[in-house]
Write a protein that holds these residues in place. Structure first.
Motif, PDB file in Angstrom:
ATOM      1  N   HIS A 388      -7.910  -4.248 -12.181  1.00  0.00           N
ATOM      2  CA  HIS A 388      -9.246  -5.015 -12.939  1.00  0.00           C
ATOM      3  C   HIS A 388     -10.336  -4.796 -12.107  1.00  0.00           C
ATOM      4  N   PHE A 389     -11.612  -3.956 -12.535  1.00  0.00           N
ATOM      5  CA  PHE A 389     -12.789  -3.998 -11.727  1.00  0.00           C
ATOM      6  C   PHE A 389     -13.830  -4.947 -12.393  1.00  0.00           C
ATOM      7  N   PRO A 390     -14.382  -5.592 -11.203  1.00  0.00           N
ATOM      8  CA  PRO A 390     -15.560  -6.468 -11.843  1.00  0.00           C
ATOM      9  C   PRO A 390     -16.619  -5.517 -12.632  1.00  0.00           C
ATOM     10  N   GLU A 391     -17.214  -6.439 -13.503  1.00  0.00           N
ATOM     11  CA  GLU A 391     -18.289  -6.012 -14.494  1.00  0.00           C
ATOM     12  C   GLU A 391     -19.415  -5.459 -13.615  1.00  0.00           C
ATOM     13  N   GLY A 392     -19.911  -4.233 -14.233  1.00  0.00           N
ATOM     14  CA  GLY A 392     -21.200  -3.732 -13.241  1.00  0.00           C
ATOM     15  C   GLY A 392     -20.697  -2.931 -12.069  1.00  0.00           C
ATOM     16  N   GLN A 393     -19.281  -2.742 -11.669  1.00  0.00           N
ATOM     17  CA  GLN A 393     -19.279  -2.132 -10.389  1.00  0.00           C
ATOM     18  C   GLN A 393     -19.344  -0.629 -10.635  1.00  0.00           C
ATOM     19  N   ARG A 394     -19.597   0.013  -9.399  1.00  0.00           N
ATOM     20  CA  ARG A 394     -19.958   1.450  -9.428  1.00  0.00           C
ATOM     21  C   ARG A 394     -18.532   2.095  -8.893  1.00  0.00           C
ATOM     22  N   ILE A 395     -18.424   3.281  -9.114  1.00  0.00           N
ATOM     23  CA  ILE A 395     -17.127   4.045  -8.469  1.00  0.00           C
ATOM     24  C   ILE A 395     -17.114   3.915  -6.946  1.00  0.00           C
ATOM     25  N   ILE A 396     -18.360   4.290  -6.384  1.00  0.00           N
ATOM     26  CA  ILE A 396     -18.127   4.321  -4.831  1.00  0.00           C
ATOM     27  C   ILE A 396     -18.067   2.724  -4.237  1.00  0.00           C
ATOM     28  N   GLU A 397     -18.614   1.859  -4.979  1.00  0.00           N
ATOM     29  CA  GLU A 397     -18.351   0.369  -4.720  1.00  0.00           C
ATOM     30  C   GLU A 397     -16.770  -0.008  -4.574  1.00  0.00           C
ATOM     31  N   ALA A 398     -15.879   0.618  -5.634  1.00  0.00           N
ATOM     32  CA  ALA A 398     -14.684   0.181  -5.882  1.00  0.00           C
ATOM     33  C   ALA A 398     -13.883   0.533  -4.537  1.00  0.00           C
ATOM     34  N   VAL A 399     -14.180   1.885  -3.907  1.00  0.00           N
ATOM     35  CA  VAL A 399     -13.398   2.350  -2.820  1.00  0.00           C
ATOM     36  C   VAL A 399     -13.967   1.930  -1.536  1.00  0.00           C
ATOM     37  N   CYS A 400     -15.208   1.741  -1.428  1.00  0.00           N
ATOM     38  CA  CYS A 400     -15.786   1.021  -0.056  1.00  0.00           C
ATOM     39  C   CYS A 400     -15.405  -0.271   0.174  1.00  0.00           C
ATOM     40  N   GLU A 409      -5.693  12.357  11.709  1.00  0.00           N
ATOM     41  CA  GLU A 409      -4.917  12.739  13.022  1.00  0.00           C
ATOM     42  C   GLU A 409      -6.189  13.373  13.909  1.00  0.00           C
ATOM     43  N   LYS A 410      -6.066  13.060  15.178  1.00  0.00           N
ATOM     44  CA  LYS A 410      -6.954  13.653  16.306  1.00  0.00           C
ATOM     45  C   LYS A 410      -8.349  12.970  16.263  1.00  0.00           C
ATOM     46  N   GLY A 411      -8.364  11.633  15.909  1.00  0.00           N
ATOM     47  CA  GLY A 411      -9.677  10.868  15.924  1.00  0.00           C
ATOM     48  C   GLY A 411     -10.454  11.249  14.807  1.00  0.00           C
ATOM     49  N   GLN A 412     -10.171  12.048  13.879  1.00  0.00           N
ATOM     50  CA  GLN A 412     -10.813  12.576  12.732  1.00  0.00           C
ATOM     51  C   GLN A 412     -10.817  11.601  11.711  1.00  0.00           C
ATOM     52  N   LYS A 413     -11.645  11.607  10.745  1.00  0.00           N
ATOM     53  CA  LYS A 413     -11.626  10.404   9.659  1.00  0.00           C
ATOM     54  C   LYS A 413     -12.281  11.255   8.440  1.00  0.00           C
ATOM     55  N   ILE A 414     -12.008  10.633   7.170  1.00  0.00           N
ATOM     56  CA  ILE A 414     -12.656  11.031   5.776  1.00  0.00           C
ATOM     57  C   ILE A 414     -13.073   9.756   5.279  1.00  0.00           C
ATOM     58  N   THR A 415     -14.278   9.944   4.862  1.00  0.00           N
ATOM     59  CA  THR A 415     -15.171   8.990   4.252  1.00  0.00           C
ATOM     60  C   THR A 415     -14.792   8.547   2.963  1.00  0.00           C
ATOM     61  N   ALA A 416     -15.199   7.548   2.134  1.00  0.00           N
ATOM     62  CA  ALA A 416     -14.747   7.147   0.914  1.00  0.00           C
ATOM     63  C   ALA A 416     -15.370   8.272   0.048  1.00  0.00           C
ATOM     64  N   ALA A 417     -16.604   8.744   0.191  1.00  0.00           N
ATOM     65  CA  ALA A 417     -17.230   9.688  -0.870  1.00  0.00           C
ATOM     66  C   ALA A 417     -16.454  10.906  -0.610  1.00  0.00           C
ATOM     67  N   GLN A 418     -16.018  11.492   0.417  1.00  0.00           N
ATOM     68  CA  GLN A 418     -15.045  12.607   0.573  1.00  0.00           C
ATOM     69  C   GLN A 418     -13.781  12.351  -0.119  1.00  0.00           C
ATOM     70  N   LEU A 419     -13.011  11.437   0.141  1.00  0.00           N
ATOM     71  CA  LEU A 419     -11.807  11.027  -0.558  1.00  0.00           C
ATOM     72  C   LEU A 419     -11.926  11.137  -2.159  1.00  0.00           C
ATOM     73  N   LEU A 447      -5.895   4.300  -7.877  1.00  0.00           N
ATOM     74  CA  LEU A 447      -4.719   4.929  -6.800  1.00  0.00           C
ATOM     75  C   LEU A 447      -5.727   5.139  -5.479  1.00  0.00           C
ATOM     76  N   LEU A 448      -6.941   5.533  -5.639  1.00  0.00           N
ATOM     77  CA  LEU A 448      -7.739   5.480  -4.615  1.00  0.00           C
ATOM     78  C   LEU A 448      -7.925   4.433  -3.695  1.00  0.00           C
ATOM     79  N   GLN A 449      -7.875   3.289  -4.225  1.00  0.00           N
ATOM     80  CA  GLN A 449      -8.038   2.060  -3.709  1.00  0.00           C
ATOM     81  C   GLN A 449      -6.725   1.813  -2.844  1.00  0.00           C
ATOM     82  N   VAL A 450      -5.697   2.111  -3.354  1.00  0.00           N
ATOM     83  CA  VAL A 450      -4.544   1.696  -2.674  1.00  0.00           C
ATOM     84  C   VAL A 450      -4.344   2.632  -1.290  1.00  0.00           C
TER      85      VAL A 450
END
Length: 628
Positions: A388-400, A409-419, A447-450
């Motif tokens: 259940h997403f809050p009213e007025g929430q945007r896609i990137i906000e739900a993941v961030c 691995e190896k100290g790398q990372k993937i950002t919310a926008a990349q995922l 699913l992405l939030q999880v």
């Protein structure tokens, strides 16, 4: 010989505000053809189907159907009257056979001879006896009973199954289906697959079930980039031809990038280097730029995941039992999870699959026994009901709001926008309001939030519902790389075959049954088990029945073979040899590591050949004994 269409769509177009869903779509359906529309969520599959059925207007185009054609539509959210009984809802159609059946039922209840005779004749005239038999089969297979209940008293899954039952009972000339396998358990899906494959109806469906696409459909219609691509074959054929088209697209893009570099230098040159005749070249440059910058699905990045460390103690189940209202769903469940364990849970609706997931995550307490969770366990629990997403929430906000990035691995990372991009949310959509997303897109976002929480123990409850096949492929690749523990409840057989290594079976007995292997291997084992039980029953009956039977035949010359039976006996030797050869060939193919789709087909073929061989051998024994 030209194919005659019973249904045609010409130059269909649809736009939502600035967004163009499809444009200039033209296709037809011939009698008996079984087609499926595949596309990413949010690209207009359901909108197209609604347009074809007239529940939502298209902007332009023409839809035509042969005179006298009857059709039905199973929508994702079927309409119903709250206080209407199940029986009245099933008989609400205007089709003549349905009306005849309704009239006959009323006449039987009223027991008026004149009305009963007229209703009987109407049943004959409209072949409604077939309708009655079909209704009994469909309702039984979909586990729908007590038809006096009102529609408002039912769960969403039950209402969905009743809507499916209604269109199957009507058996129209053309059947439109939007996700027909949703809210069905695995046994229901397998029955529906066989039912539709053998049906003479013309079918156009939307489904993410890849076994369904493989075993039912003879045509795949792919909606992509506002265009419809037609593939005359099943899912395997579609994948092959689509792969060829993607390779051509990659080659075209590579060529465009080479030309783009050369043309870019020309565009950056001084204006004096360009003549007044170069306007067409400038226009061509922007066309090449668009092609060169095109993003294709093959551009996705591989993820080397690095979830939080799991300790020695993960999750332990000690003689766990649970149930409701004094009735046990399961008991004596004991299991200690190991690192990297992948378990799939199957069972009929109501057998306690989701309940078991809640016990594992300690969101519920067992009636008996205990659940122990290690201190290092970080659960990621995907609920089939979605988020259940809050009213007025945007896609990137739900993941961030979960995390800004996920460690690799190896100290790398993937950002919310990349995922988000990895899971088919283009960067241009990241600031879009969640309220504008389709149901499948919202579930993908949940699913992405999880996943963004970087769990080391994933619990997925029906993760494939409402997800398109492209998202499913990406999710499968993600989960195959996932190094933690995984427990999945899903009715998607293809998904289960790729992801899980063990099966837990609920609902057959009170104890949870454990099976090593994926879903198709489990089904093969069940078939072998049934065949073995039948052989044991036959062997048990033989000593008591056979001797008396043989003695009576030996001394009764009236039971000797007729000329036709003697000829049949002579032919059986060749038939048995042929079936044995087929059985050996199929068995060898099963051990040759077939794909999940091939495994399903091979297992069914082996079952049919074995049954035919058993029947032929029993007949040979019977005729041989009578022949003396």
């Amino acid at each position: 010989m030209a194919v005659i269409n019973v249904f045609s769509a010409e130059n269909l177009s649809k736009r939502y505000g600035e967004r163009l869903l499809f444009d200039g779509i033209t296709f037809g359906l011939s009698r008996g053809q079984k087609s499926a529309i595949v596309a990413k969520n949010g690209t207009g599959k359901t909108t197209l189907l609604n347009g074809l059925c007239g529940t939502e207007p298209v902007d332009s185009g023409r839809i035509s159907m042969d005179a006298g054609i009857q059709w039905s539509y199973l929508e994702q959210d079927p309409h119903y009257k709250s206080h209407q009984s199940i029986l009245d809802h099933l008989y609400a159609s205007d089709m003549a056979a349905v009306q005849a059946m309704r009239t006959y039922a009323a006449a039987v209840e009223g027991m008026k001879d004149d009305a009963l005779q007229a209703a009987y004749e109407s049943m004959d005239r409209h072949n409604a006896w077939d309708f009655e038999a079909r209704a009994k089969e469909v309702l039984g297979r979909l586990n729908l009973h007590n038809l006096s209940r009102t529609m408002q008293s039912l769960s969403g899954g039950e209402r969905r199954r009743i809507a499916l039952a209604r269109v199957l009972i009507e058996e129209p000339d053309i059947l439109f289906l939007d996700e027909p396998t949703n809210h069905l358990d695995l046994s229901m899906i397998q029955w529906l697959e066989r039912y539709l494959a053998q049906s003479k109806m013309t079918i156009l469906m939307i489904t993410h079930d890849r076994f369904f696409l493989e075993n039912v459909c003879d045509t795949i219609l792919e909606l992509q980039d506002q265009t419809l691509y037609k593939y005359k074959g099943n899912y395997s054929y579609y994948l092959n031809k689509r792969g060829e088209r993607k390779e051509n697209a990659l080659a075209s893009r590579a060529k465009a990038r080479g030309i783009f570099k050369r043309e870019l230098e020309w565009m950056r040159s001084t204006p004096s280097a360009r003549t007044g005749k170069s306007k067409s070249r400038i226009e061509r440059f922007y066309e090449i730029k668009k092609e060169a910058k095109k993003r294709l699905e093959e551009d996705g990045m591989a993820l080397l995941l690095n979830p939080q460390r799991l300790g020695g103690k993960i999750v332990e189940l000690h003689k766990v039992a649970h149930g409701f209202d004094g009735s046990l769903l399961f008991e004596n469940l004991t299991h200690h999870f190991k690192h990297g364990e992948r378990i799939g849970i199957v069972g009929p609706n109501g057998s306690g699959k989701s309940t078991l997931l809640d016990l594992i995550t300690q969101n519920s307490l067992p009636l008996r026994g205990k659940v122990v969770v290690g201190e290092t366990v970080v659960f990621g629990h995907y609920h089939q009901s979605g988020a259940h997403f809050p009213e007025g929430q945007r896609i990137i906000e739900a993941v961030c709001e979960i995390a800004e990035f996920m460690p690799l691995e190896k100290g790398q990372k993937i950002t919310a926008a990349q995922l988000l991009e990895r899971f088919l949310f283009p960067r241009s959509s990241h600031h879009q309001m969640i309220s504008t997303l389709s149901g499948g897109e919202r579930k993908r976002l949940h699913l992405l939030q999880v996943l963004m929480a970087n769990p080391n123990f994933l619990i997925l409850d029906e993760p494939t519902n409402d997800l398109d096949i492209y998202t499913l492929q990406i999710l499968e690749e993600f989960l195959l790389d996932f190094p933690g523990c995984l427990v999945v409840v899903s009715h998607d057989r293809y998904f289960m075959d790729r992801i899980v290594e063990h099966i837990w079976v609920l609902g057959t007995v009170k104890d949870v049954r454990f099976f090593p292997g994926n879903y198709s291997q489990y089904r093969l084992a069940i078939a072998d088990d049934k065949r073995h039980k039948q052989e044991l029953e036959d062997a048990t009956k033989a000593p008591t029945e056979s001797p008396t039977h043989l003695v009576s035949i030996k001394n009764d010359y009236s039971q000797r073979l007729t000329f036709r039976e003697k000829y049949e006996l002579e032919q059986l030797d060749d038939k048995i040899a042929e079936l044995e050869t087929k059985k050996e060939a199929l068995t060898e193919q099963l051990y040759a590591s077939p794909t999940p789709a091939e495994l399903q087909i091979l297992s069914q073929s082996l079952h049919e050949v074995t049954a035919a061989l058993d029947k032929a051998e029993n007949r040979w024994i019977e005729l041989s004994e009578r022949n003396g």
